[in-house]
Write a protein that holds these residues in place. Structure first.
Motif, PDB file in Angstrom:
ATOM      1  N   LEU A  88     -48.238 -28.538   3.999  1.00 40.07           N
ATOM      2  CA  LEU A  88     -49.035 -29.383   2.876  1.00 40.07           C
ATOM      3  C   LEU A  88     -48.685 -28.881   1.489  1.00 40.07           C
ATOM      4  N   VAL A  89     -47.853 -27.824   1.245  1.00 43.98           N
ATOM      5  CA  VAL A  89     -47.729 -27.035  -0.056  1.00 43.98           C
ATOM      6  C   VAL A  89     -46.027 -27.391  -0.279  1.00 43.98           C
ATOM      7  N   ARG A  90     -45.365 -26.359   0.491  1.00 39.85           N
ATOM      8  CA  ARG A  90     -44.048 -26.433   0.005  1.00 39.85           C
ATOM      9  C   ARG A  90     -43.444 -27.669   0.090  1.00 39.85           C
ATOM     10  N   ASP A  91     -43.547 -28.336   1.132  1.00 40.41           N
ATOM     11  CA  ASP A  91     -42.714 -29.665   1.306  1.00 40.41           C
ATOM     12  C   ASP A  91     -43.303 -30.813   0.452  1.00 40.41           C
ATOM     13  N   THR A  92     -44.501 -30.710  -0.138  1.00 38.67           N
ATOM     14  CA  THR A  92     -45.095 -31.771  -0.896  1.00 38.67           C
ATOM     15  C   THR A  92     -44.981 -31.633  -2.574  1.00 38.67           C
TER      16      THR A  92
ATOM     17  N   ARG B  10     -46.138 -24.717 -11.106  1.00 42.68           N
ATOM     18  CA  ARG B  10     -47.524 -24.039 -10.909  1.00 42.68           C
ATOM     19  C   ARG B  10     -48.345 -24.573  -9.689  1.00 42.68           C
ATOM     20  N   TRP B  11     -48.223 -25.969  -9.450  1.00 47.39           N
ATOM     21  CA  TRP B  11     -48.897 -26.370  -8.358  1.00 47.39           C
ATOM     22  C   TRP B  11     -48.653 -25.723  -6.946  1.00 47.39           C
ATOM     23  N   ARG B  12     -47.244 -25.425  -7.029  1.00 45.50           N
ATOM     24  CA  ARG B  12     -47.043 -24.581  -5.737  1.00 45.50           C
ATOM     25  C   ARG B  12     -47.608 -23.325  -5.490  1.00 45.50           C
ATOM     26  N   ARG B  13     -47.546 -22.530  -6.687  1.00 44.66           N
ATOM     27  CA  ARG B  13     -48.186 -21.441  -6.709  1.00 44.66           C
ATOM     28  C   ARG B  13     -49.776 -21.395  -6.413  1.00 44.66           C
ATOM     29  N   VAL B  14     -50.167 -22.441  -6.871  1.00 41.90           N
ATOM     30  CA  VAL B  14     -51.661 -22.679  -6.689  1.00 41.90           C
ATOM     31  C   VAL B  14     -51.986 -22.748  -5.075  1.00 41.90           C
ATOM     32  N   GLY B  15     -51.234 -23.542  -4.772  1.00 39.71           N
ATOM     33  CA  GLY B  15     -51.241 -23.904  -3.273  1.00 39.71           C
ATOM     34  C   GLY B  15     -51.122 -22.766  -2.394  1.00 39.71           C
ATOM     35  N   GLY B  16     -50.223 -21.887  -2.702  1.00 43.19           N
ATOM     36  CA  GLY B  16     -50.216 -20.635  -1.977  1.00 43.19           C
ATOM     37  C   GLY B  16     -51.003 -19.903  -2.051  1.00 43.19           C
ATOM     38  N   ILE B  17     -51.662 -19.828  -3.200  1.00 45.54           N
ATOM     39  CA  ILE B  17     -52.975 -18.706  -3.437  1.00 45.54           C
ATOM     40  C   ILE B  17     -54.218 -19.317  -2.524  1.00 45.54           C
ATOM     41  N   ALA B  18     -54.259 -20.686  -2.451  1.00 45.22           N
ATOM     42  CA  ALA B  18     -55.237 -21.020  -1.874  1.00 45.22           C
ATOM     43  C   ALA B  18     -55.220 -20.914  -0.381  1.00 45.22           C
ATOM     44  N   ALA B  19     -53.794 -21.193   0.122  1.00 50.83           N
ATOM     45  CA  ALA B  19     -53.669 -20.688   1.811  1.00 50.83           C
ATOM     46  C   ALA B  19     -53.845 -19.444   2.061  1.00 50.83           C
ATOM     47  N   LEU B  20     -53.534 -18.656   1.135  1.00 51.26           N
ATOM     48  CA  LEU B  20     -53.685 -17.051   1.464  1.00 51.26           C
ATOM     49  C   LEU B  20     -55.438 -16.864   1.413  1.00 51.26           C
TER      50      LEU B  20
ATOM     51  N   ALA C  70     -56.999 -12.950  13.635  1.00 47.95           N
ATOM     52  CA  ALA C  70     -56.253 -12.916  12.270  1.00 47.95           C
ATOM     53  C   ALA C  70     -54.752 -13.239  12.388  1.00 47.95           C
ATOM     54  N   LEU C  71     -54.232 -12.738  13.279  1.00 49.10           N
ATOM     55  CA  LEU C  71     -52.596 -12.805  13.283  1.00 49.10           C
ATOM     56  C   LEU C  71     -52.346 -14.326  13.671  1.00 49.10           C
ATOM     57  N   THR C  72     -53.083 -14.941  14.483  1.00 46.53           N
ATOM     58  CA  THR C  72     -52.877 -16.236  15.067  1.00 46.53           C
ATOM     59  C   THR C  72     -53.150 -17.158  13.745  1.00 46.53           C
ATOM     60  N   THR C  73     -54.169 -16.974  13.267  1.00 48.60           N
ATOM     61  CA  THR C  73     -54.532 -17.816  11.929  1.00 48.60           C
ATOM     62  C   THR C  73     -53.510 -17.626  10.887  1.00 48.60           C
ATOM     63  N   GLY C  74     -53.022 -16.265  10.659  1.00 50.70           N
ATOM     64  CA  GLY C  74     -52.012 -16.158   9.569  1.00 50.70           C
ATOM     65  C   GLY C  74     -50.745 -16.974  10.007  1.00 50.70           C
ATOM     66  N   LEU C  75     -50.308 -17.043  11.095  1.00 52.63           N
ATOM     67  CA  LEU C  75     -49.117 -17.723  11.317  1.00 52.63           C
ATOM     68  C   LEU C  75     -49.455 -19.366  11.108  1.00 52.63           C
ATOM     69  N   ILE C  76     -50.615 -19.764  11.555  1.00 53.56           N
ATOM     70  CA  ILE C  76     -51.002 -21.010  11.509  1.00 53.56           C
ATOM     71  C   ILE C  76     -51.103 -21.693   9.778  1.00 53.56           C
ATOM     72  N   HIS C  77     -51.676 -20.491   8.978  1.00 49.48           N
ATOM     73  CA  HIS C  77     -51.637 -20.908   7.717  1.00 49.48           C
ATOM     74  C   HIS C  77     -50.132 -20.936   7.010  1.00 49.48           C
ATOM     75  N   LEU C  78     -49.410 -20.030   7.669  1.00 44.91           N
ATOM     76  CA  LEU C  78     -47.914 -20.063   6.991  1.00 44.91           C
ATOM     77  C   LEU C  78     -47.360 -21.760   7.193  1.00 44.91           C
ATOM     78  N   TYR C  79     -47.553 -21.873   8.500  1.00 42.05           N
ATOM     79  CA  TYR C  79     -47.244 -23.459   8.801  1.00 42.05           C
ATOM     80  C   TYR C  79     -47.880 -24.539   8.053  1.00 42.05           C
ATOM     81  N   LEU C  80     -49.174 -24.474   7.741  1.00 37.09           N
ATOM     82  CA  LEU C  80     -49.874 -25.275   7.120  1.00 37.09           C
ATOM     83  C   LEU C  80     -49.608 -25.314   5.458  1.00 37.09           C
ATOM     84  N   TRP C  81     -49.026 -23.884   4.970  1.00 37.41           N
ATOM     85  CA  TRP C  81     -48.670 -23.841   3.411  1.00 37.41           C
ATOM     86  C   TRP C  81     -47.315 -24.723   3.494  1.00 37.41           C
ATOM     87  N   LYS C  82     -46.536 -24.628   4.436  1.00 41.49           N
ATOM     88  CA  LYS C  82     -45.195 -25.191   4.554  1.00 41.49           C
ATOM     89  C   LYS C  82     -45.502 -26.699   4.656  1.00 41.49           C
TER      90      LYS C  82
END
Length: 430
Positions: A26-30, A35-45, A12-24
């Motif tokens: 695939l979501v934040r950088d793009t 709204r779309w950034r918020r939707v992407g953040g919820i999906a990553a969580l 769980a800890l490892t996947t949490g860090l991985i999903h933080l990286y993926l959010w950055k």
């Protein structure tokens, strides 16, 4: 159960860090803020919570979580791998863009001053006037002092291109891996010479299978297909070298039932794998024995065939160390001590690592599984750090070790670079 919960916690800890990286990436950088950034953040969580929820839920019988949870785990892994590989070219590209902007020439040049005379008649010499110089120079604007180190539009385009490439690549690899994992096991034929094997036993064949992993994603049809494939080999012996199940006898007894149809000339044998100890090993030992497979728990069986004699031994899995009763750990002395050293001995041990101890007893050949051949590239490189042989034939301190890839899978229903496998080991006299 505690071991499983501990594993889930670390995961769980490892996947949490991985999903933080993926959010950055695939979501934040793009995306731009909104709204779309918020939707992407919820999906990553939600996806981050899905991984531990799947592992815990399937243990509790919530099997409907298995397919979405394990598929996302595989896709997440390959997204991480592809994006990590892209980090270097992305970094170089950003440096190039910054350098180009920093060294860019201005598009228009400042006007040259021109000397002209005044139009008023006077006896004095006319004073020159600088045309084009309207007054004292103004200080440069603040944004002209320091040029921007990047173009936001280009940076966004670059991030989106990398995200699209990573998404398509990871999806393609995962889809290929699912098709491979769910397909029929490949037959691997290997000839292994043993110096002590009598010439009369030359060509003795052992059908070897491991890591069937009956569980939430594979059931009775999986077992039936494996049994049918083994029976077509017309083998002398059948060896099932651990990790048969991921669940209790009550849950998976019917799925394992086709094992009673295994056919061989001199018997079918079983040794425990680490997953049996997570699934109620005592019950499974009794169930497998009831289905007609001889369970070798730190034991040795004399095989008389074709006028010769061979010792077939089996030890409990290394992960059982510290247990008692039916779940006792491996005892190599009990299985291999006090035997005729002139006879060849084949050891069934779930983990290849057991060969380190087996070599002290002059074992001729060890048959193992456990590694899944790495199951998903490049994870095989990590497995190599823990096991002396990952797939195929190797040697440990003079003992030959053959590792079959396994006929099933654990976790994600994905195999990349390591097809499911049933092995036919043919012993040859040297």
């Amino acid at each position: 159960m505690l071991a499983v919960l501990g594993f889930v916690g670390v995961l769980a800890l490892t996947t949490g860090l991985i999903h933080l990286y993926l959010w950055k990436r695939l979501v934040r950088d793009t995306t731009n803020p909104g709204r779309w950034r918020r939707v992407g953040g919820i999906a990553a969580l939600v996806l981050a919570l899905l991984v531990p929820a799947t592992l815990i839920g399937t243990q509790a019988g919530l099997y409907w979580l298995a397919w979405p949870g394990y598929l996302w785990l595989a896709l997440m892994f390959y997204l991480l791998v592809v994006l990590a590989v892209l980090e270097v070219p992305m970094f170089v590209t950003r440096l190039v863009l910054r350098r180009r902007l920093a060294t860019a020439e201005p598009t228009t040049a400042a006007p040259e001053p021109v000397l002209v005379a005044t139009a008023e008649p006077t006896t004095a010499a006319p004073e020159p006037v600088l045309v084009g110089a309207a007054g004292p120079p103004e200080p440069p604007a603040a944004d002209a002092v320091t040029a921007p180190d990047h173009d936001p539009a280009r940076r966004l385009l670059l991030a989106r291109g990398a995200a699209i490439f990573a998404g398509l690549t990871a999806t393609g690899i995962t889809g290929y891996g699912v098709r491979t994992a769910l397909g029929p096991p490949r037959l691997d034929r290997v000839q292994i010479p043993l110096a002590k094997l009598p010439r009369s036993m030359d060509g003795l064949r052992i059908a070897t299978v491991s890591d069937i992993h009956l569980g939430p994603l594979r059931g009775r049809a999986h077992t039936e297909r494996i049994v049918a494939a083994i029976n077509r080999l017309d083998a002398d012996l059948v060896a099932v070298v651990g990790d048969l199940v991921d669940g209790s006898v009550a849950e998976l007894g019917p799925a394992a039932a086709p094992l009673r149809d295994l056919r061989s000339r001199y018997g079918s044998f079983f040794v425990t794998g680490n997953h049996e100890y997570y699934s109620g090993v005592e019950e499974w030992v009794q169930e497998v024995d009831r289905l007609g497979l001889r369970v070798l728990q730190n034991q040795r069986q004399e095989i008389r065939a074709r006028g010769g004699v061979l010792d077939l031994a089996g030890v409990n899995d290394l992960d059982a160390t510290g247990s008692s009763g039916l779940a006792a750990g491996p005892d190599f002395a009990a299985a291999l001590g006090d035997r005729d050293p002139s006879r060849p001995v084949v050891l069934l041990a779930h983990q290849p690592l057991a060969a380190v101890e087996a070599a002290r007893y002059d074992v001729d050949l060890q048959l193992s599984g456990h590694t899944h051949g790495g199951q998903v590239v490049p994870f095989n490189l990590v497995v190599r750090l823990a096991q002396p042989v990952v797939s195929g034939l190797g040697e440990v301190d003079g003992t030959k070790v053959y590792v079959t890839n396994g006929a099933g899978f654990w976790g994600p229903p994905v195999r990349v670079g390591a097809e499911p496998q049933i092995s036919l080991v043919e012993l040859r006299s040297a």
